[in-house]
Write an enzyme that holds these catalytic residues in place. Sequence first.
Site, short mmCIF file in Angstrom:
data_model
loop_
_atom_site.label_atom_id
_atom_site.label_comp_id
_atom_site.label_asym_id
_atom_site.label_seq_id
_atom_site.Cartn_x
_atom_site.Cartn_y
_atom_site.Cartn_z
N GLN A 125 0.85 -1.20 0.00
CA GLN A 125 0.00 0.00 0.00
C GLN A 125 0.88 1.24 0.00
OE1 GLN A 125 0.07 2.10 2.65
NE2 GLN A 125 0.97 0.81 4.25
N GLU A 244 -10.54 -2.64 5.85
CA GLU A 244 -9.28 -2.91 6.53
C GLU A 244 -9.50 -2.96 8.04
OE1 GLU A 244 -4.75 -1.14 6.65
OE2 GLU A 244 -6.36 0.17 6.02
#
Lengths: 377, 345
Positions: A125, A244
Site C-alpha cells: 500500500q 481494513e
Amino acid sequence: MDLDFTAEEGEFRRRARAWLAAHVPAEPLPSLETEEGFAAHRAWEGELAADRWSVVSWPEEYGGRAAGMVEWLLFEEEYYAAGAPGRVSQNGISLLAPTLFGHGTAEQRARVLPPMARGEVIWAQAWSEPESGSDLASLRSTARRVRGGWLLNGQKTWSSRAAFADRAFGLFRSDPEAGRPHRGLTYLMFPLDADGVTVRPIGRLDGKPAFAELFLDDVFVPDEDVIGEPGQGWRIAMSTTGDERGLTLRSPGRFLATAGRLLRAWHAHGDPADTALRDRVADALIEARAYQLFTWANASRFAAGEPIGAESSLNKVFWSEHDIAVHETALDLLGTEPGDWTEGYVFALAGPIYAGTNEIQRDIIAERLLGLPKGRR
Amino acid sequence: MRFLLDDEQRAFARSLDGMLTAADTPAAARAWAAGEHAPGLAVWRRLGEAGVFALAAPGEYEGVGPLPVETAVAFVEVGRHAVPGPAVETVTAVALLSGLAELGVPGPAKRLLPALVDGGTCATLTLTGTGTGTGTGTEPHALDADAAGVLLAAGDGEVRLAPGHTDLRGSLDPARRLGRLLPDGEVLASGDAADAAARCALDWAALATAAQCLGIGYALLDRTVAYVKERTQFGVPVGSFQAVKHRLADVLVRLEFARPLVFGAAVSLRDGDRSAADVDLAAAKVTAGEAAYDAARVALQLHGAVGYTAEYDLSLWLLKARELRGAWGGAGMWRGRVLRRAGGG
C-alpha cells in the site's frame, strides 16, 4: 439467536482442516519481513492457490471458492489453528481486491486478481506521506495527466511490504485546483520496478525492513491502472479502509490461535501462585472469545443486509490493543528470547498505529456512534 | 448461524424499557434504599406480569423457560433502569428450584415457584461452601432479605429454607442491603442433587448479573453522552474535547465487546453446550462487570462534581456498578474458572 453452522459450512470447515493438516509446513517459515522469508511466504501463497485456498471468498473465476462470510471466518479459524504461515499477500487481498470488486473494471479484475491470488504479484500500500499521516487527505504526491495515462511525482512512506513487493496502490492528487482536500484525488496502481520509482526500505523496531519509503519521479501509469473515476479516489479508498479496519483485515481466527498458544504456554511454564499473570492469561482468552462472538454478530448483521460502517472502528481499537496485551503477557511469562512471540510482539506494537491510528478510530467512535460534536483534533 | 436477537426478543426489550421508564424506577430505588419497599414491589409485580421471573422456570411450574437469552434481554433492562430488589437472586432461586425438580426433587418447586414466577414475592439466596465448582464463598450475602418471601441457602451439599436473617446492613449501594441467613431451617434437598442444582443456579446468577451490568454500563454511557453534549465550558460543549471523547469511546468499545459474551453465554447455556457455557458465563461475568465499572468511573469523572452527589440520579448506577463487580464471585474467581475450563490444568 444461534451459533449453529449449516451442514455445508461444517463440510467446508472439515475440508479446509484436512487440506491444512496435509500442507502446512512442519517448521515455521523464516520471517516474512526478510528477503528469504518473503520468498518462502510467496511460494506458500502459490501452494495455497494451487488448491484454491488462497482467496476462498473470491468468485471461482479469479481463483476463489465463492465462500460466504461465515465460511471465510471458519477458514480463518482453521488456518491459524493449524499454525499456517502469515499472509504476505494480505495487503492486496484485503485492501486492493475489495476495491477492485467494488470499483474496478472487469478487465482490471481479470488482469490483476488471478496473479494476486497465486502470490505471483505481491502488493504494497502507498497511502501515507511524510507530511500526511492521520490527515491523509492532505497528501501532496501528484498524478499529472499526460497522453494515455498519468505521471506520478512525490513521496510515499510507511509502505508495508514495499521492500520486497512487486506493485503498489495508493492515492495521488490529480486536481490541485479542487476546492477541498479530499476532492481531486485519484486511486492508481503502479509497479515498484517502474522507471522513476526508488524504494528505500525502512527497518522497523527490530530492524527488519517491514516497510519502505517510495520516491516517485515522473512515473508513468497508463489509464488502465486508474481505479474508478479520476478525482473520486477518496471515496473509493474510504470504502477500502472500512474493510481494513472491519471484518476482513484481522479475523478472530488469528487471535483465538494466539490465545490458545498462550494458554498452553501458561500450563507448561506458569506459576499457579502468580494470580496477576494468571488473570492476564484469562483475559487473553476472554478477549479472543469476545472478538469471535462480536464478529459472528457482525457477520449476522452483514447477512441480514445491515451496513457495517463506523462500527469497524470498534473492531480496530479492540483487536490492536488485545494483540499487544497477549504478546506482553507471553513475554512476561516466557522471557524475551527471540522467537515467534518477540516477532509477534514487534508486529503487534504497530497495530494501534496502522490502518488509521486508534486516536482517529476513537474520534470516529465518539462522533459517529455516540453523536458527540466535532471539535479540533 | 444468526447471532442476533430476533424481532420478538427486541420487542420484549422495548416493552420492558417502556414499562420501566414509565414506572419511575429511580424513585423506587431511592424509596427502597430508605427501607420503603412498596414502590419497588409494584415494579416487581409488573416485571412478573411481563414474564421476567417465568423465564428460568419450565412450563410445568407455570414458567415459560428455561429461556436464558430472553433472561439476558430482560436483565439488560433491569440494569438500565436501576431496578431495586433481589432480581438476580429471584431468577437464580427459580433456576435452583427448577433444577431440583429436574433432578428428581419436585416438592420445593411445586410449593415455592408459583409465587416467585408471577412476581407476587421475591426470593433471596446465598451460595456458600463447596459444591459449586468455584471454590468457597461465592455469594455469602443475602440481598434484601427483609423484602424477600423466600430465603434460600445453598451449598455444602444442601439446599435449605432459612428461618430468618440477621439485621441488614447497607452496602456501598444504599439500594442493596446485605445480611446473612440464619442457620437451620427446613432442608429442601441434600447430596448430589443439591450440589447440581446449586451449580445450575450459579450459571443463572452469573448470566443475570452480567446482563444487569451491561444495562448499567449502557445507562451510564447514555447519560454521560447526553451530559457532555449539554455541558459547556470555554464556550463549547465539553463533549467536543478529544480527552472526553476518547474516554467515552473506550467505554463503548468495552460494552460492545462485553455484549456478545453475555449473549454467547446465554446461547451456550440454552443449548446445553457445557464446555462453552462454562467459559462463556465466566467470561461474561468478568467482562460485563469490569465494563460497567469502567463506565461508572468515566461517568463520574465526566459529570464532575454533580456526579459525586447523592442527590443526582447518576449515583444509583454508579454505586450499583461497584457492588455488582463483586457480587456472585469477583473477577479473580471467574477468571480462574475461565482458565480451568478452557482446557488443561
